[in-house]
Design an enzyme around this catalytic site. Structure first.
Site, PDB file in Angstrom:
ATOM      1  N   GLU A 234       6.008  29.994  69.368  1.00  0.00           N
ATOM      2  CA  GLU A 234       6.746  29.090  68.838  1.00  0.00           C
ATOM      3  C   GLU A 234       6.349  28.010  69.154  1.00  0.00           C
ATOM      4  O   GLU A 234       7.756  27.060  70.454  1.00  0.00           O
ATOM      5  CB  GLU A 234       8.491  30.029  69.182  1.00  0.00           C
TER       6      GLU A 234
ATOM      7  N   ASN B 279       9.039  36.998  71.490  1.00  0.00           N
ATOM      8  CA  ASN B 279       7.682  37.522  71.295  1.00  0.00           C
ATOM      9  C   ASN B 279       7.833  39.136  71.273  1.00  0.00           C
ATOM     10  O   ASN B 279       8.551  40.132  71.761  1.00  0.00           O
ATOM     11  CB  ASN B 279       6.829  37.199  72.578  1.00  0.00           C
TER      12      ASN B 279
ATOM     13  N   HIS C  24      20.060  37.795  72.483  1.00  0.00           N
ATOM     14  CA  HIS C  24      20.009  37.147  71.077  1.00  0.00           C
ATOM     15  C   HIS C  24      17.879  37.838  71.294  1.00  0.00           C
ATOM     16  O   HIS C  24      18.029  38.111  70.220  1.00  0.00           O
ATOM     17  CB  HIS C  24      20.573  35.501  71.303  1.00  0.00           C
ATOM     18  N   GLU C  25      17.915  37.365  72.385  1.00  0.00           N
ATOM     19  CA  GLU C  25      16.108  37.516  72.182  1.00  0.00           C
ATOM     20  C   GLU C  25      16.076  39.235  71.692  1.00  0.00           C
ATOM     21  O   GLU C  25      15.406  39.391  71.281  1.00  0.00           O
ATOM     22  CB  GLU C  25      15.294  37.403  73.109  1.00  0.00           C
TER      23      GLU C  25
HETATM   24  N1  TRP Z   1      13.234  31.433  68.868  1.00  0.00           N
HETATM   25  C1  TRP Z   1      13.303  31.215  70.786  1.00  0.00           C
HETATM   26  C2  TRP Z   1      15.331  31.569  70.472  1.00  0.00           C
HETATM   27  O1  TRP Z   1      15.712  31.206  69.540  1.00  0.00           O
HETATM   28  C3  TRP Z   1      13.471  29.599  70.540  1.00  0.00           C
HETATM   29  C4  TRP Z   1      12.575  29.007  71.501  1.00  0.00           C
HETATM   30  C5  TRP Z   1      12.112  29.233  72.610  1.00  0.00           C
HETATM   31  C6  TRP Z   1      11.471  27.945  71.298  1.00  0.00           C
HETATM   32  N2  TRP Z   1      10.839  28.776  73.218  1.00  0.00           N
HETATM   33  C7  TRP Z   1      10.552  27.463  72.339  1.00  0.00           C
HETATM   34  C8  TRP Z   1      11.655  26.489  70.352  1.00  0.00           C
HETATM   35  C9  TRP Z   1       9.694  26.661  72.418  1.00  0.00           C
HETATM   36  C10 TRP Z   1      10.750  25.989  70.353  1.00  0.00           C
HETATM   37  C11 TRP Z   1       9.905  25.454  71.162  1.00  0.00           C
HETATM   38  O2  TRP Z   1      15.361  32.694  70.724  1.00  0.00           O
HETATM   39 ZN    ZN Z   2      16.793  32.785  68.873  1.00  0.00          ZN
END
Ligand code: TRP
Ligand code: ZN
Length: 885
Positions: free
Chosen positions: A127, A271, A303-304
């Site tokens: 991401e 993930n 959260h995850e």
């Molecule tokens: N989706 C992740 C979260 O909110 C955020 C995230 C993790 C992210 N690594 C990243 C966003 C790298 C941008 C780039 O839990």
């Molecule tokens: Zn998140």
């Protein structure tokens, strides 16, 4: 400008892709500098795609070794290659298979996006757009596919081989290598792909879901650190249970893996079935983690995990919809923490963070809506606005619909959109449709940037026995949005009688019986609410529970604020009354200091008494009392000033701390002694709250330590005797600001104890960087050369440089030395890790709030950054937007 402007991407330009990729088979042959990735993509055109539409696949930093279409190697003219990707000029009309092979360099990947190595462990971060750094792909979240992943690696270096979904196969290979095959049955966008390979220890547990599925839970960490994962594992199991009971959402696979790595750009990543974490949000024990660290772990693990439904099962159509998953998931983790701990204290801490980060963002050059309209680098939009304000927007829907209505809306949302890529509008529509509610005006919260402001006036008409509450709403202009429409704001209020009780309230013309406290619906620029049949109120309580993320302007004197501090039935409003009382006093004192008056003139005794009342109120939970006696920080005061005066703010606050401390010295000492724990340490909320209050007392006492060696010795004594990191850190934080040999001795001791523990050393770096001492910048400069520091490690960069830029007093030194240091570090970091460099840049964008001298120096540094050759898109976007008037 030394380079061409990178193009902005606009939300209005969204259209579906020309081609879908339905199935992906990946094969990795892992070697540190030469990893080969084979991809087999099953592709079909979207309905309505023109017969000769080219197929573009994103790709960055890839060396293409082979490309085949339906088994046949492509000739030169059949595809084209740029540094942004691969285009198949004229793909076949129906279904086809594209196979590519590329070479990548994980060990040379310092950006930590794509496939990289952290302390020798291969891991991925995809991401938002990292997957294109692994293979050629339609790297956008609306392209969802089923993945089969084969990993081959040296068995010694990488005994653990992980990817998403279920382990389908594993076995030995020649030359000391082995392999594993993973299959994820759930279609997912590429940003949720993950791979981990390395030599890791593991803590294993299990969880039985409410429908009886037995889930294997594993947390992988560096060998020897397994014992520090107990709390994270416990938080994971509590999250899984809570999501079932509160949201009716159950886990959907037979295993769930977490891997902790030390080099990570953000907090953690959701993930599918293979969450990857910054080890800061996994590793904890009594000696190495503070109560705040434990709370952070609990919330990030939750959260995850919660993303499994809000993010993975239902993902985002495009990156403009990021808050669909992030705002909602932050709301869910906040509610989880509130249910696990103290609800009022959780809310107070969340609001503190919202104001410190999001209100500040909304008031500056980087202000943007919760659902942005354009971006240059999407990585720059993982912001407090998208996350925290996004969560407030969800919370307001919850407030408007109630828990039952909200859960009904959630069930409907999941039913309607499961397995798809959705939008923020889809979410709001599901909430509205399930409840027969009208959220049309409410949706402005998604599109309008800026923090709404409310001007409040209350008037009691003794003849009529009525109370008139007038509310004017407005929202300041933000970049690209000069004029704002009125918003739908749920605004909770109450009126207190002379005994501090809630007066039952009935609106004129309303048939209902009167209720204590009301939720007002603000929808127009100017509204008056008339409450009838009530006695003269003593105090007006506003925005209870922080029902809306707005700024409230109301004229209230110290007596009214003190009364609310002592009596408000809403704990948030009670805390808020104290914050506003202190803010009024501090702003007043700043003006006096600027007029040449002394900083330490006596403050309003009503405030000092009110703090004393809180300290003596045995009915309060200690964690709440700790929040309620804490003065607003320097940044909060700065944000209320048209032109920030860091020195006057510091002097005013320091004087108030001293006066509160001097007035209540005996109480603080008694409290300090009384709240020392005798039993064994526990990270639970209740003992953590007692430690918070004890350390708040110690902090006040430290304000008297300059003239009292006994107090200095008490602080140093707590440092030495501490059996847990919370107490050790609290003492060290105070020592960092003080003079005397105790300070250096404690820092040296800390370093000697924790030299080999990178995570703990982050605290040591950070505390030196936030010190108010005049030599802080020199100290920080020197620490760049410390063997434990590295520009390649985001946690180190944030601990030392990020903390320094948050040091209101020293970062803003009038000679601009702090700014120059900052800009030098950005330029040094940008080629290494542009994502982290860009996130570190924001403080320079606040130049408009400072005096002419500082403004000129801050702008000059932004200019210097912008004219650097070869700037990343990430840093370019933030620097150029920060400079715009
Ligand atoms: N989706 C992740 C979260 O909110 C955020 C995230 C993790 C992210 N690594 C990243 C966003 C790298 C941008 C780039 O839990
Ligand atoms: Zn998140």
């Amino acid at each position: 400008m030394t380079q061409p402007l990178p193009p902005a991407i606009h939300r209005r330009d969204y259209r579906q892709p020309d081609y879908w990729i339905r199935r992906v088979a990946l094969e990795f042959d892992l070697e540190p500098h030469v990893t080969r990735v084979k991809a087999r993509l099953e592709i079909e055109p979207n309905a309505g795609t023109a017969a000769d539409a080219p197929l573009h696949l994103d790709g960055e930093n890839l060396v293409l070794l082979a490309v085949h279409l339906d088994g046949r190697p492509l000739a030169d003219g059949e595809y084209s290659l740029t540094d942004r990707g691969l285009t198949i000029t004229k793909p076949p009309a129906g279904f086809f298979v594209l196979q590519t092979e590329v070479r990548i360099d994980p060990a040379g990947n310092t950006q930590l996006s794509g496939l990289y190595q952290s302390s020798g462990v291969y891991c991925t971060q995809c991401e938002a757009e990292g997957f294109r750094r692994i293979t050629y792909f339609a790297d956008r979240p609306d392209v969802m596919a089923v993945y089969r992943v084969t990993i081959r690696a040296d068995r010694k270096a990488c005994p653990v081989l992980l990817s998403n979904g279920n382990l389908a196969e594993e076995g030995a290979l020649p030359d000391g290598r082995h392999y594993a095959v993973w299959e994820d049955p759930f279609p997912k966008p590429s940003y949720l792909f993950a791979l981990v390979a390395g030599d890791l220890g593991c803590n294993e547990d299990s969880f039985v879901t409410r429908s009886g599925r037995n889930v294997r839970l594993r947390i992988f960490v560096e060998h020897g650190k397994e014992g520090r994962t107990t709390y994270a594992m416990d938080a994971l199991k509590r999250s899984m249970r809570w999501d079932e009971t509160r949201f009716g959402l159950e886990y959907d696979l037979d295993l769930f893996n977490i891997v902790a790595v030390s080099d990570f750009n953000m907090g953690a990543m959701e993930n599918k079935s293979l969450n990857i974490f910054n080890d800061k949000y996994i590793l904890a024990d009594q000696e190495t983690a503070t109560d705040a660290d434990f709370a952070g772990i609990e919330s990030v693990v939750a959260h995850e995990y919660f993303h499994n439904w809000t993010g993975d099962r239902i993902t985002c159509r495009d990156w403009f919809q990021l808050s669909l998953k992030e705002g909602l998931t932050v709301f869910r983790d906040q509610e989880f923490s509130a249910d696990m701990r103290s609800r009022p204290v959780t809310r107070i801490r969340d609001v503190r963070a919202l104001r410190a980060r999001q209100f500040r963002e909304d008031a500056g050059p980087l202000a943007h809506p919760v659902r942005p309209d354009s971006y240059i680098a999407i990585d720059n939009f993982y912001t407090a606005t998208v996350y925290e304000k996004g969560a407030e927007v969800i919370r307001m829907m919850h407030t408007l619909l109630g828990e039952d209505g909200f859960q009904k809306g959630m069930r409907f949302y999941v039913e309607r959109h499961d397995g798809t890529a959705a939008t923020c509008d889809d979410f709001a529509a599901a909430m509205a449709d399930a409840n027969g509610a009208d959220l049309s005006q409410f949706r402005l919260w998604y599109s309008q940037a800026g923090t709404p402001e409310l001007e409040i006036e209350g008037r009691y008409d003794a003849g009529e026995g009525s109370y008139h509450l007038t509310v004017r709403q407005s929202c300041p202009p933000t970049p690209g949005q000069p004029d704002k429409a009125p918003m739908h704001i749920p605004f909770a209020i109450g009126l207190l009688d002379g005994q501090g009780r809630d007066i039952p309230l009935r609106l004129e013309g309303e048939a209902d019986t009167a209720k204590p406290g009301r939720l007002l619906q603000l929808t127009t620029p100017n509204q008056t609410f008339r409450f009838v049949n009530l006695p003269q109120p003593k105090a007006l309580s506003l925005n209870r529970g922080f029902s809306a993320p707005v700024l409230v302007h109301v004229r209230q004197d110290g007596a009214e604020r003190a009364f609310l501090m002592a009596h408000d039935s809403d704990p948030f409003a009670r805390w808020e009354a104290g914050q506003q009382f202190a803010t009024d006093l501090l702003l007043q004192r700043v003006t006096e200091i600027q007029a040449g008056k002394p900083a330490d003139a006596a403050y309003d005794p009503a405030f000092i008494d009110a703090i004393g009342q809180i300290l003596h109120d045995d009915g309060l939970e200690p964690a709440f009392a700790a929040e309620a006696v804490a003065l607003p920080d320097e940044d909060y005061i700065a944000d209320r000033m048209a032109v920030v005066d860091v020195d006057a703010i510091h002097a005013a606050r320091r004087a108030l701390r001293r006066q509160v401390a001097a007035a209540h010295r005996v109480t603080f000492e008694t409290l300090y002694e009384a709240s020392r724990e005798s039993g064994p340490y526990s990270p639970d909320a209740a003992p953590a709250g007692r430690r918070a209050l004890k350390n708040a007392a110690l902090s006040y006492l430290s304000a008297l330590a300059e003239s009292d060696v006994a107090l200095l010795e008490r602080i140093a004594g707590q440092y030495k005797a501490a059996d847990n990191m919370t107490d050790r850190m609290a003492a060290l934080r105070l020592l960092a600001d003080l003079d005397g040999p105790e300070r250096q001795a404690a820092f040296d001791d800390f370093e000697a104890r924790f030299r080999d523990d990178a995570l703990v050393m982050d605290k040591w770096f950070a505390l030196q960087a936030v010190s108010s001492r005049p030599d802080t910048l020199q100290r920080v400069q020197a620490l760049l050369a410390h063997p434990g520091f590295s520009m390649q490690k985001p946690n180190k960069v944030r601990a030392l440089i990020g903390s320094f830029t948050a040091n209101a007093l020293r970062y803003h030194a009038a000679d601009g030395s702090g700014y120059a240091f900052h800009a030098d570090r950005i330029l040094q970091l940008d080629p290494v890790n542009p994502q982290v460099a860009a996130r570190l840049l924001a403080p320079l964008g606040r130049w408009k709030r400072f005096d002419a001298g500082r403004q000129a120096r801050m702008k000059a540094e932004l200019q210097r950054i912008l004219t650097a050759p070869k700037l990343s898109t990430d840093v370019y976007e933030i620097a150029s937007k920060s400079l715009a008037d």
